[in-house]
Design an enzyme around this catalytic site. Structure first.
Site, PDB file in Angstrom:
ATOM      1  N   ARG A  59       0.826  -1.218   0.000  1.00  0.00           N
ATOM      2  CA  ARG A  59       0.000   0.000   0.000  1.00  0.00           C
ATOM      3  C   ARG A  59       0.849   1.252   0.000  1.00  0.00           C
ATOM      4  O   ARG A  59       0.436   2.301  -0.513  1.00  0.00           O
ATOM      5  CB  ARG A  59      -1.001  -0.055   1.163  1.00  0.00           C
ATOM      6  CG  ARG A  59      -2.061  -1.151   0.959  1.00  0.00           C
ATOM      7  CD  ARG A  59      -2.950  -1.316   2.170  1.00  0.00           C
ATOM      8  NE  ARG A  59      -2.258  -1.796   3.328  1.00  0.00           N
ATOM      9  CZ  ARG A  59      -2.096  -3.086   3.657  1.00  0.00           C
ATOM     10  NH1 ARG A  59      -2.602  -4.033   2.874  1.00  0.00           N
ATOM     11  NH2 ARG A  59      -1.455  -3.428   4.748  1.00  0.00           N
ATOM     12  N   GLU A  96       2.731  -6.546  13.859  1.00  0.00           N
ATOM     13  CA  GLU A  96       1.634  -6.711  14.825  1.00  0.00           C
ATOM     14  C   GLU A  96       1.150  -8.171  14.781  1.00  0.00           C
ATOM     15  O   GLU A  96       0.658  -8.696  15.753  1.00  0.00           O
ATOM     16  CB  GLU A  96       0.495  -5.745  14.452  1.00  0.00           C
ATOM     17  CG  GLU A  96      -0.578  -5.591  15.519  1.00  0.00           C
ATOM     18  CD  GLU A  96      -1.744  -4.709  15.075  1.00  0.00           C
ATOM     19  OE1 GLU A  96      -1.695  -4.128  13.972  1.00  0.00           O
ATOM     20  OE2 GLU A  96      -2.707  -4.619  15.845  1.00  0.00           O
TER      21      GLU A  96
HETATM   22  P1  AMP Z   1       3.686  -2.313  12.262  1.00  0.00           P
HETATM   23  O1  AMP Z   1       5.009  -2.856  11.814  1.00  0.00           O
HETATM   24  O2  AMP Z   1       3.155  -3.058  13.450  1.00  0.00           O
HETATM   25  O3  AMP Z   1       3.745  -0.825  12.491  1.00  0.00           O
HETATM   26  O4  AMP Z   1       2.640  -2.612  11.108  1.00  0.00           O
HETATM   27  C1  AMP Z   1       2.552  -1.756  10.022  1.00  0.00           C
HETATM   28  C2  AMP Z   1       2.386  -2.502   8.723  1.00  0.00           C
HETATM   29  O5  AMP Z   1       1.497  -3.592   8.818  1.00  0.00           O
HETATM   30  C3  AMP Z   1       1.832  -1.584   7.665  1.00  0.00           C
HETATM   31  O6  AMP Z   1       2.471  -1.886   6.433  1.00  0.00           O
HETATM   32  C4  AMP Z   1       0.356  -1.893   7.633  1.00  0.00           C
HETATM   33  O7  AMP Z   1      -0.128  -1.901   6.325  1.00  0.00           O
HETATM   34  C5  AMP Z   1       0.228  -3.269   8.269  1.00  0.00           C
HETATM   35  N1  AMP Z   1      -0.710  -3.294   9.410  1.00  0.00           N
HETATM   36  C6  AMP Z   1      -0.405  -3.560  10.714  1.00  0.00           C
HETATM   37  N2  AMP Z   1      -1.469  -3.527  11.507  1.00  0.00           N
HETATM   38  C7  AMP Z   1      -2.507  -3.209  10.704  1.00  0.00           C
HETATM   39  C8  AMP Z   1      -3.893  -2.975  10.950  1.00  0.00           C
HETATM   40  N3  AMP Z   1      -4.433  -3.083  12.168  1.00  0.00           N
HETATM   41  N4  AMP Z   1      -4.669  -2.647   9.894  1.00  0.00           N
HETATM   42  C9  AMP Z   1      -4.119  -2.526   8.641  1.00  0.00           C
HETATM   43  N5  AMP Z   1      -2.828  -2.722   8.360  1.00  0.00           N
HETATM   44  C10 AMP Z   1      -2.017  -3.067   9.368  1.00  0.00           C
END
Ligand code: AMP
Length: 175
Positions: A59, A96
């Site tokens: 994205r 996550e």
């Molecule tokens: P993080 O590394 O935990 O900050 O996760 C960010 C990445 O995972 C981004 O590329 C987001 O597109 C995806 N992502 C993580 N959690 C979500 C969520 N709750 N909803 C949508 N995309 C998420």
């Protein structure tokens, strides 16, 4: 136009139980909301003399490409493992919901180039931090980080501020 937040679809329990997935495809699909999003990020970083926008697959490509075009900057893809054809640098991190590795071409930019990192969403900050580490290891000067959505409860934006003073997100979900 309605509040930008209303264009984001929340999908419960995707990709696994307990995750409220903030789906930006509904925002990308709406011409006014997509334009507003790109305009807002361009306005936030227009004075940062950005030379390249680094977008995180997938994205971050859609958003980062549009922002790069409007800022008159180049685009650097930061991709999932095994997708880039030339020599790469790589970084493994915790999501996550799981583990992943990001890669970037070794010659994606020159030392000292002014880089803006773009992704759709910041949650724990692991993805953005891995991307920032790739950029920093190659001598890039990170002048900004832009996201559509911040999930501040997960602490990612605070983590990213340790690498970059200019962090912008357009929407925040507190739950
Ligand atoms: P993080 O590394 O935990 O900050 O996760 C960010 C990445 O995972 C981004 O590329 C987001 O597109 C995806 N992502 C993580 N959690 C979500 C969520 N709750 N909803 C949508 N995309 C998420």
């Amino acid at each position: 136009m309605k509040d930008l937040k209303s264009y984001i679809r929340t999908v419960p329990d995707f990709p696994k139980d307990g995750i409220a997935f903030r789906d930006v495809t509904t925002l990308f699909g709406n011409p006014a909301a997509f334009k507003h999003t790109v305009d807002a990020l361009v306005a936030a970083f227009k004075n940062d003399r950005v030379q390249k926008v680094a977008g995180i697959e997938a994205r971050g490509f859609i958003l980062g490409g549009a922002v790069a075009h409007r800022l008159g900057a180049g685009f650097v893809p930061i991709r999932k493992e095994g997708k880039l054809p030339h020599q790469t640098v790589s970084e493994t991190y915790t999501l996550e919901y799981g583990d992943a590795t990001l890669e970037m071409h070794l010659d994606a930019f020159g030392a000292g180039d002014r880089i803006l990192l773009i992704d759709d969403l910041i949650a724990t900050g692991g993805t953005a931090e891995a991307a920032l580490s790739l950029i920093e290891r190659q001598g890039g000067d990170v002048v900004g980080c832009g996201f559509i959505v911040d999930l501040p409860g997960l602490g990612g934006s605070a983590r990213v501020k340790a690498h970059c003073d200019h962090v912008v997100s357009l929407i925040s979900f507190d739950d």
